[in-house]
Design a protein around this motif. Structure first.
Motif, PDB file in Angstrom:
ATOM      1  N   MET A 137       0.817  -1.214   0.000  1.00 26.42           N
ATOM      2  CA  MET A 137       0.000   0.000   0.000  1.00 26.42           C
ATOM      3  C   MET A 137       0.850   1.264   0.000  1.00 26.42           C
ATOM      4  SD  MET A 137      -3.429  -0.568   2.294  1.00 26.42           S
ATOM      5  CE  MET A 137      -2.528  -0.497   3.849  1.00 26.42           C
ATOM      6  N   LEU A 138       1.854   1.312   0.881  1.00 27.02           N
ATOM      7  CA  LEU A 138       2.663   2.529   0.981  1.00 27.02           C
ATOM      8  C   LEU A 138       3.532   2.732  -0.255  1.00 27.02           C
ATOM      9  CD1 LEU A 138       3.727   2.955   4.711  1.00 27.02           C
ATOM     10  CD2 LEU A 138       1.594   3.484   3.544  1.00 27.02           C
ATOM     11  N   GLU A 139       4.012   1.641  -0.828  1.00 26.46           N
ATOM     12  CA  GLU A 139       4.766   1.758  -2.080  1.00 26.46           C
ATOM     13  C   GLU A 139       3.865   2.302  -3.186  1.00 26.46           C
ATOM     14  OE1 GLU A 139       7.812   1.505  -3.010  1.00 26.46           O
ATOM     15  OE2 GLU A 139       8.839   0.471  -1.381  1.00 26.46           O
ATOM     16  N   THR A 140       2.621   1.841  -3.231  1.00 26.34           N
ATOM     17  CA  THR A 140       1.677   2.307  -4.246  1.00 26.34           C
ATOM     18  C   THR A 140       1.298   3.759  -4.003  1.00 26.34           C
ATOM     19  OG1 THR A 140       0.771   0.049  -4.375  1.00 26.34           O
ATOM     20  CG2 THR A 140      -0.529   1.807  -5.386  1.00 26.34           C
ATOM     21  N   LEU A 141       1.044   4.091  -2.745  1.00 28.81           N
ATOM     22  CA  LEU A 141       0.681   5.465  -2.372  1.00 28.81           C
ATOM     23  C   LEU A 141       1.757   6.448  -2.835  1.00 28.81           C
ATOM     24  CD1 LEU A 141      -1.679   6.774  -0.703  1.00 28.81           C
ATOM     25  CD2 LEU A 141      -0.164   6.657   1.274  1.00 28.81           C
ATOM     26  N   ASP A 149       8.311  -1.378 -11.552  1.00 31.27           N
ATOM     27  CA  ASP A 149       8.435  -2.833 -11.374  1.00 31.27           C
ATOM     28  C   ASP A 149       8.451  -3.244  -9.908  1.00 31.27           C
ATOM     29  OD1 ASP A 149       8.506  -3.115 -14.090  1.00 31.27           O
ATOM     30  OD2 ASP A 149      10.691  -3.230 -14.233  1.00 31.27           O
ATOM     31  N   LEU A 150       9.130  -2.454  -9.057  1.00 32.26           N
ATOM     32  CA  LEU A 150       9.231  -2.814  -7.642  1.00 32.26           C
ATOM     33  C   LEU A 150       7.848  -2.799  -6.973  1.00 32.26           C
ATOM     34  CD1 LEU A 150      11.188  -3.500  -5.301  1.00 32.26           C
ATOM     35  CD2 LEU A 150      11.220  -1.047  -4.762  1.00 32.26           C
ATOM     36  N   THR A 151       7.059  -1.771  -7.270  1.00 34.20           N
ATOM     37  CA  THR A 151       5.714  -1.687  -6.691  1.00 34.20           C
ATOM     38  C   THR A 151       4.830  -2.817  -7.212  1.00 34.20           C
ATOM     39  OG1 THR A 151       5.986   0.710  -6.588  1.00 34.20           O
ATOM     40  CG2 THR A 151       3.764  -0.148  -6.241  1.00 34.20           C
ATOM     41  N   GLN A 152       4.956  -3.128  -8.489  1.00 32.56           N
ATOM     42  CA  GLN A 152       4.226  -4.272  -9.045  1.00 32.56           C
ATOM     43  C   GLN A 152       4.587  -5.556  -8.293  1.00 32.56           C
ATOM     44  OE1 GLN A 152       4.209  -4.839 -13.317  1.00 32.56           O
ATOM     45  NE2 GLN A 152       4.607  -2.664 -13.678  1.00 32.56           N
ATOM     46  N   LYS A 153       5.870  -5.710  -8.006  1.00 32.74           N
ATOM     47  CA  LYS A 153       6.346  -6.910  -7.296  1.00 32.74           C
ATOM     48  C   LYS A 153       5.705  -7.021  -5.916  1.00 32.74           C
ATOM     49  CE  LYS A 153      10.550  -8.605  -5.058  1.00 32.74           C
ATOM     50  NZ  LYS A 153      11.978  -8.301  -4.778  1.00 32.74           N
TER      51      LYS A 153
END
Length: 299
Positions: A139-143, A184-188
């Motif tokens: 969530m925080l990576e996406t935010l 890519d990292l957030t997708q992961k």
């Protein structure tokens, strides 16, 4: 009161259908109108929106002014002005009684930001030993990496993920949709949560497509996201007052500092007006000096 409820009901329909505003925005618009109606009721002022005059509204503003800061007073006047503009637009009356009432000068509040190191520290403080940990990291990576509003984050659907194309579909204010790039990292991290945690939950009816779920298999609330972030800030002893919106501000500021143009940032944030995005130009004077030194024709 003379017909106020009828006009307010029509105005609510106008905000929802023609303006396309969210329920939350509509509630905010109607709050101050209902506050005016209560003031009139308390003071036995019985006049409809068609015939109310500037003096009565000015008295109401004076009455509530002591309770409000300049920003809240400006919002109050702006909200009432919008309502009476609608009344004029519908030809119920010929003038707006707030036309000559001045809005307090409040200046432009610059948003708080986090450094990339502070964001890394917050995310690193998440306890990944728990199922909620994997969810919170995703969530925080996406935010942050997509610059989402908190309402956009909790409203994100699995069907909104277009990882092969490198985008997610975001539903913003007024149900307006936009596609935002996702790294890519957030997708992961989303995939780890979705396939390794979410798939084993008992998902409640109506939330089958909701991406981020609570322990009971339902969607998260805005308050839960605020709590998660504040707890992490305490854990790393971060001496700043932060909220989910701080991640969005930081995303925009870091893009600008790294050379992104305002138009691109505007599209990613879903700002209707470029002037909203321009606030980030005030955040980093050093960045502006570098722009001048690099691109000025007489450098």
């Amino acid at each position: 009161m003379k017909n106020w409820s009828i006009y307010i009901k029509d105005y609510k329909s106008y905000l929802k259908i023609e303006r396309g505003l969210s329920d939350n925005s509509i509630t905010n618009y109607l709050f101050d109108i209902n506050r005016l109606v209560k003031y009139m009721d308390d003071n036995s002022i019985d006049v409809s929106p068609v015939y109310i005059n500037e003096e009565t509204i000015q008295q109401f503003i004076y009455h509530v002014a002591t309770e409000l800061n300049p920003r809240s007073r400006a919002r109050l006047i702006s909200g009432l002005k919008s309502f009476f503009s609608y009344i004029v637009f519908e030809n119920y009356r010929k003038d707006n009684p707030l036309e000559l009432i001045e809005v307090p000068k409040i200046g432009r509040k610059l948003p708080d930001t986090l450094s990339t190191a502070e964001i890394d520290a917050l995310i690193s403080a998440i306890n990944l030993a728990s199922n909620e940990g994997e969810r919170n990291r995703a969530m925080l990576e996406t935010l942050y990496s997509c610059g989402l509003r908190v309402s956009e984050l909790i409203g994100l659907k699995i069907s909104d993920l277009f990882f092969e194309e490198g985008f997610i579909k975001v539903t913003g204010k007024g149900n307006k949709q936009r596609f935002v790039p996702i790294d890519d990292l957030t997708q992961k991290y989303i995939t780890i949560y979705k396939d390794g945690v979410r798939t084993f939950q008992n998902i409640q009816k109506g939330h089958e497509d909701t991406l981020f779920l609570n322990r009971r298999g339902k969607g998260l609330t805005r308050a839960m996201i605020f709590t998660i972030i504040k707890d992490l800030a305490k854990r790393i002893e971060l001496n700043k007052i932060i909220s989910p919106h701080t991640f969005r501000h930081s995303f925009a500021t870091h893009l600008l500092e790294n050379g992104a143009d305002l138009r691109s940032i505007q599209l990613m944030l879903g700002h209707e007006s470029i002037t909203t995005t321009e606030i980030y130009m005030h955040l980093d004077r050093k960045f502006l000096r570098n722009i001048i030194n690099t691109y000025h024709p007489r450098r």
